[in-house]
Motif scaffolding. Structure first.
Motif, PDB file in Angstrom:
ATOM      1  N   HIS A   1      -8.152  -6.555   7.878  1.00 50.71           N
ATOM      2  CA  HIS A   1      -7.231  -7.371   8.295  1.00 50.71           C
ATOM      3  C   HIS A   1      -7.143  -5.970   8.960  1.00 50.71           C
ATOM      4  O   HIS A   1      -6.973  -4.920   8.935  1.00 50.71           O
TER       5      HIS A   1
ATOM      6  N   ASP B   1     -10.862  -4.146   3.807  1.00 49.48           N
ATOM      7  CA  ASP B   1     -10.724  -5.291   4.366  1.00 49.48           C
ATOM      8  C   ASP B   1     -11.400  -5.796   5.238  1.00 49.48           C
ATOM      9  O   ASP B   1     -11.931  -7.285   6.177  1.00 49.48           O
TER      10      ASP B   1
ATOM     11  N   HIS C   1       1.106  -1.396   0.310  1.00 46.19           N
ATOM     12  CA  HIS C   1      -0.190  -0.236   0.048  1.00 46.19           C
ATOM     13  C   HIS C   1       1.152   1.026   0.351  1.00 46.19           C
ATOM     14  O   HIS C   1       0.775   2.477   0.921  1.00 46.19           O
TER      15      HIS C   1
ATOM     16  N   ASN D   1      -6.565  -1.365   6.576  1.00 48.17           N
ATOM     17  CA  ASN D   1      -7.113  -1.981   5.779  1.00 48.17           C
ATOM     18  C   ASN D   1      -8.803  -2.086   5.646  1.00 48.17           C
ATOM     19  O   ASN D   1      -9.318  -2.204   6.416  1.00 48.17           O
TER      20      ASN D   1
END
Length: 427
Positions: A223, A221, A76, A219
């Motif tokens: 995570h 998602d 990222h 994150n």
């Protein structure tokens, strides 16, 4: 993602069940549609085998070829325009063959402010504080950075190395590679690698420009940062930290010189000492004292060393009795420093000449002493062909004596009738 950004679908993700997704190469993928695809190398492991970022980075040496420069970043992350030219120009400006450009990256949300015309133009994050946060006995840096450098004219000598942005000649991956025997560690590996690099003659510099930007948002998602660090794996993390304590010679680390020698390339170097490191950073490793009261950030002085010691020489060279397996570089055939026993002469480069200011003067290439270039041109030695041939002949003769002769003796004897033994009856 790289190929996807160029309109080429590389992977298919198939959900096998609710918690498992299988990733496969797309059957219709054409490498010609993804620019420079042949230059991409990948080490893939299952998420089940994940042991943290340090372990993953250690595996990177498996795909390290004969490249001249190496850059390490976090995921990222994004880059400034023409980042590769900017990074090389900045590196040359250090005037140091063993120079490393490194700093914790600025936030990507502020990228426009750091670029031309922005309100933060000329500012670069810089890590100054070295502390013992969390009650540990291994120094850590602040992230995001606790300070900033403004309007630098050339890269500034630093005492902080960041795993999120590091750019140098690839020989630093030979001299102080990531330790694969220290898994499940995040954060503590940064100062400890700086200590290994610095004692081996490498110097870290804050660049004058932001080269990499980091996305610090959570994150999407869901995570978390340390999903790979399960409670049952904590004992492995403690063993990793113990390795760090051993070569830093602190806490309950093993002070025995053999234990430190057994670390090999994963321990300290011979060019600078721990005492010099304490003074350079402004800390005291033994008393767990950080540099908050003695923060050095702008007045570092380059610490000289004896160039007769190679960067790959270990602090305790001849005392190992159980040496850890040392790294292999299967794709890097042109090693610069790693095979030190194959060098001819004293030192592989003239360090005094190397440190010349670069204004109008040439920075020597690695392995240069005056006008003489020493390279690893020898081929790996193996058993001589003649010896192998005679060993094969002797083995063949021995096989004939043992098996053929024995077979002839057996075939010349009459077959013996075997009597069946009655089964014992219950009493």
């Amino acid at each position: 993602e790289y190929c996807k950004n160029h309109g080429s679908k590389l992977l298919n993700r198939v959900e096998i069940r609710a918690d498992t997704t299988k990733v496969m190469l797309d059957k219709e993928f054409d490498s010609k549609t993804c620019p420079h695809y042949d230059q991409i190398r990948l080490v893939a492991i299952s998420d089940i085998a994940a042991k943290g970022p340090g372990y993953a980075r250690a595996l990177g040496r498996k795909v390290l070829g004969n490249e001249e420069f190496c850059m390490q970043i976090d995921s990222h992350s994004t880059f400034t325009k023409n980042w590769d030219d900017v990074a090389k120009t900045e590196w040359v400006a250090t005037g140091n063959e063993f120079g490393i450009l490194s700093t914790v990256p600025a936030d990507v949300k502020d990228k426009a402010a750091y670029e031309n015309g922005g309100t933060k133009i000329g500012e670069v994050p810089r890590q100054c504080l070295v502390s013992y946060s969390g009650g540990g006995d291994i120094p850590t840096y602040e992230s995001p950075a606790d300070a900033r450098a403004v309007d630098l004219q050339r890269p500034l000598l630093s005492h902080a190395w960041s795993a999120a942005m590091s750019f140098a000649k690839c020989h630093f991956e030979e001299s102080a590679p990531y330790d694969p025997f220290a898994p499940y560690v995040m954060g503590a590996e940064q100062f400890t690698r700086f200590a290994r690099l610095w004692t081996r003659g490498y110097d870290v510099y804050t660049p004058t420009k932001n080269i990499v930007f980091h996305d610090y948002k959570p994150n999407p998602d869901g995570h978390t940062v340390k999903e790979w660090l399960k409670p049952r794996r904590d004992r492995f993390r403690k063993e990793s930290l113990q390795r760090f304590r051993t070569f830093l010679q602190i806490g309950d680390g093993d002070r025995n010189e053999k234990a430190q020698a057994n670390l090999g390339i994963y321990g300290l170097g011979k060019r600078r000492t721990l005492a010099q490191l304490n003074d350079f950073v402004g800390i005291d490793l033994l008393s767990h004292t950080g540099n908050r009261q003695n923060t050095k950030c702008t007045d570092h002085t380059w610490v000289p060393y004896d160039s007769k010691h190679l960067s790959v020489e270990n602090l305790f060279t001849n005392q190992a009795d159980d040496l850890d397996p040392q790294p292999e570089y299967p794709m890097r055939t042109d090693l610069v420093f790693y095979k030190q026993d194959e060098w001819q002469g004293e030192a592989p480069m003239n360090v005094d000449a190397m440190r010349l200011a670069v204004d109008g003067q040439e920075v020597p290439e690695p392995g240069m002493v005056g006008n003489t270039r020493h390279r690893n041109t020898t081929t790996p030695r193996g058993p001589p062909t003649t010896a192998l041939f005679w060993m094969w002949i002797v083995g063949l003769i021995a096989w004939c004596i043992i098996f053929v002769a024995n077979s002839e003796r057996t075939s010349g004897q009459p077959a013996r009738k075997r009597k069946k033994k009655g089964l014992a009856k219950d009493v």
